[in-house]
Design an enzyme around this catalytic site. Sequence first.
Site, mmCIF file in Angstrom:
data_model
loop_
_atom_site.group_PDB
_atom_site.id
_atom_site.type_symbol
_atom_site.label_atom_id
_atom_site.label_comp_id
_atom_site.label_asym_id
_atom_site.label_seq_id
_atom_site.Cartn_x
_atom_site.Cartn_y
_atom_site.Cartn_z
ATOM 1 N N ARG A 1 0.085 -9.238 13.126
ATOM 2 C CA ARG A 1 -0.502 -8.158 12.313
ATOM 3 C C ARG A 1 -1.390 -8.744 11.214
ATOM 4 N NH1 ARG A 1 4.879 -5.530 10.716
ATOM 5 N NH2 ARG A 1 3.657 -4.182 9.338
ATOM 6 N N LYS B 1 0.827 -1.214 0.000
ATOM 7 C CA LYS B 1 0.000 0.000 0.000
ATOM 8 C C LYS B 1 0.860 1.262 0.000
ATOM 9 C CE LYS B 1 -2.158 -1.061 3.904
ATOM 10 N NZ LYS B 1 -1.572 -2.377 4.276
ATOM 11 N N ARG C 1 11.747 -6.340 4.467
ATOM 12 C CA ARG C 1 11.676 -4.903 4.742
ATOM 13 C C ARG C 1 12.271 -4.591 6.111
ATOM 14 N NH1 ARG C 1 5.833 -2.084 4.728
ATOM 15 N NH2 ARG C 1 5.760 -2.730 6.891
ATOM 16 N N ARG D 1 -9.407 0.601 9.263
ATOM 17 C CA ARG D 1 -9.053 -0.777 9.616
ATOM 18 C C ARG D 1 -10.137 -1.457 10.426
ATOM 19 N NH1 ARG D 1 -3.069 0.263 9.209
ATOM 20 N NH2 ARG D 1 -1.965 -1.708 9.342
ATOM 21 N N ARG E 1 11.798 -0.733 11.567
ATOM 22 C CA ARG E 1 10.527 -0.895 12.276
ATOM 23 C C ARG E 1 10.564 -2.129 13.153
ATOM 24 N NH1 ARG E 1 5.409 -0.007 8.330
ATOM 25 N NH2 ARG E 1 4.454 -1.174 10.044
HETATM 26 P P1 AMP Z 1 1.032 0.295 8.993
HETATM 27 O O1 AMP Z 1 2.150 1.261 8.780
HETATM 28 O O2 AMP Z 1 -0.203 0.654 8.205
HETATM 29 O O3 AMP Z 1 1.460 -1.126 8.781
HETATM 30 O O4 AMP Z 1 0.601 0.409 10.515
HETATM 31 C C1 AMP Z 1 1.490 0.070 11.558
HETATM 32 C C2 AMP Z 1 0.736 -0.072 12.846
HETATM 33 O O5 AMP Z 1 0.116 1.171 13.190
HETATM 34 C C3 AMP Z 1 -0.404 -1.074 12.835
HETATM 35 O O6 AMP Z 1 0.048 -2.409 13.079
HETATM 36 C C4 AMP Z 1 -1.276 -0.552 13.973
HETATM 37 O O7 AMP Z 1 -0.722 -0.875 15.221
HETATM 38 C C5 AMP Z 1 -1.153 0.963 13.802
HETATM 39 N N1 AMP Z 1 -2.186 1.501 12.903
HETATM 40 C C6 AMP Z 1 -2.005 2.072 11.671
HETATM 41 N N2 AMP Z 1 -3.166 2.441 11.133
HETATM 42 C C7 AMP Z 1 -4.132 2.098 12.032
HETATM 43 C C8 AMP Z 1 -5.540 2.181 12.044
HETATM 44 N N3 AMP Z 1 -6.224 2.693 11.016
HETATM 45 N N4 AMP Z 1 -6.195 1.725 13.151
HETATM 46 C C9 AMP Z 1 -5.539 1.206 14.201
HETATM 47 N N5 AMP Z 1 -4.203 1.064 14.234
HETATM 48 C C10 AMP Z 1 -3.492 1.500 13.172
#
Ligand code: AMP
Length: 190
Positions: A146, A14, A128, A89, A134
């Site tokens: 996740r 994404k 990654r 989400r 991260r």
């Molecule tokens: P991402 O960078 O999209 O993979 O997000 C990393 C982490 O941020 C996720 O595993 C969640 O812990 C948190 N996170 C990101 N977006 C959301 C969301 N829309 N709702 C809840 N937690 C989020």
Amino acid sequence: MINIVLFGPPGAGKGTQAENLKEKYNLKHISTGDVFRYNIKNETELGQKAKSYIDKGELVPDEVTIKMLNEIVEENMDSKGFIFDGFPRTEAQAEALNDLMDSKSTQIDAMIALEVPDEKLVERLLERGKTSGRKDDADESVIRNRIKVYYEETAVLKEFYKKENKYYGIDGVGSISEITERISKVIDQL
Ligand code: AMP
């Protein structure tokens, strides 16, 4: 305005695709994950609230996430539209996004979902993790959590957008440019 939800499990691509699409269509890219990481790095109150969830691969509570998203949209209403990456989400977030769009007399035009097999996701995220810095990419059990959270709490949103006739599934395996092409075909016919 044109507003896209770029959807898919962790590691689907994404963020990478959003970077290409924001240039091509001149849209504002909002990655909730990036905003959380920025806040954690800068030790803000929001960062403190989010950190423990992110480190475990759990979702940050809706209340915190929705408030943050509303504020960013509010600050960027001069843009031609948004690419939402990693949001919504949960169903509560999807409802909140619809309400927000309504309040701005605009709408979500499409949910474009990148489809990638699970084992490929784990492979990509571990790869990654070697360079992303991260914590949640570094540990295979957090990665698998996740993905589990995605299936348990997030994947249901496909149905949410299907009901609104806004769901478009895309094969997320291939070269970055091939996938950008596939997504562009959807956007160009909106
Ligand atoms: P991402 O960078 O999209 O993979 O997000 C990393 C982490 O941020 C996720 O595993 C969640 O812990 C948190 N996170 C990101 N977006 C959301 C969301 N829309 N709702 C809840 N937690 C989020």
